[in-house]
Design an enzyme around this catalytic site. Sequence first.
Site: not given
Ligand code: IMP
Ligand code: MG
Length: 182
Positions: A49, A104-105, A108, A136, A157, A164, A170
Amino acid sequence: MENKVRVNGMTFVPYLTAEEIQRQVKRIADDLRRDLEGKDPIFLCVLNGAFIFAADLYREVNLPDSVITFMRYKSYEGTSTTGNVKQIVGLYEDIKGKDVVIIEDIVDTGLTAERMIADIKEREPASVRFVTLLHKPESSRNGFKPDYAAFEIPPKFIIGYGLDLDGKTRGLKDIYVLENED
Ligand code: IMP
Ligand code: MG
């Protein structure tokens, strides 16, 4: 910018323009350049990402003695009672004693970031900084706060600029949000 993007039967509408994104990339790059002055940092782009964000950010930071490398972070359904096992894949560089900047992208729940930082710290870097394009905060399950975030957004989302839906979208230059999710 497209008015709407349809992918996998879902409709997405404009959320952040390429111009807004580039403005925030510059802001984060200025902060990083200031904070990393005099160091020889190693940037770690988290695939897939973050590859577009990392390419733009790294060029903006423009520190001549820095290096960039790439890693993937995989999660596996564990067969043991420990449940999910996360693992760094493809990080062959020795980061011991280095100033590491993870790119990182999106953050969440924060669970991936927390686990990744713990794994990186086991390799004994001098310091670890965490940069994300999007954060977020309301989705956080562990209170994790990135050191740098280009945007703080509500728990919607989104796609585009590296992000993606099932591997698609992407390449969009702008970021789009799922329609009717405001
Ligand atoms: P977390 O912080 O462990 O929940 O993981 C984050 C990952 O969830 C990111 O690296 C993305 O791959 C995916 N992700 C979370 N929110 C989104 C979104 O809004 N769009 C696309 N991918 C997302
Ligand atoms: Mg990611």
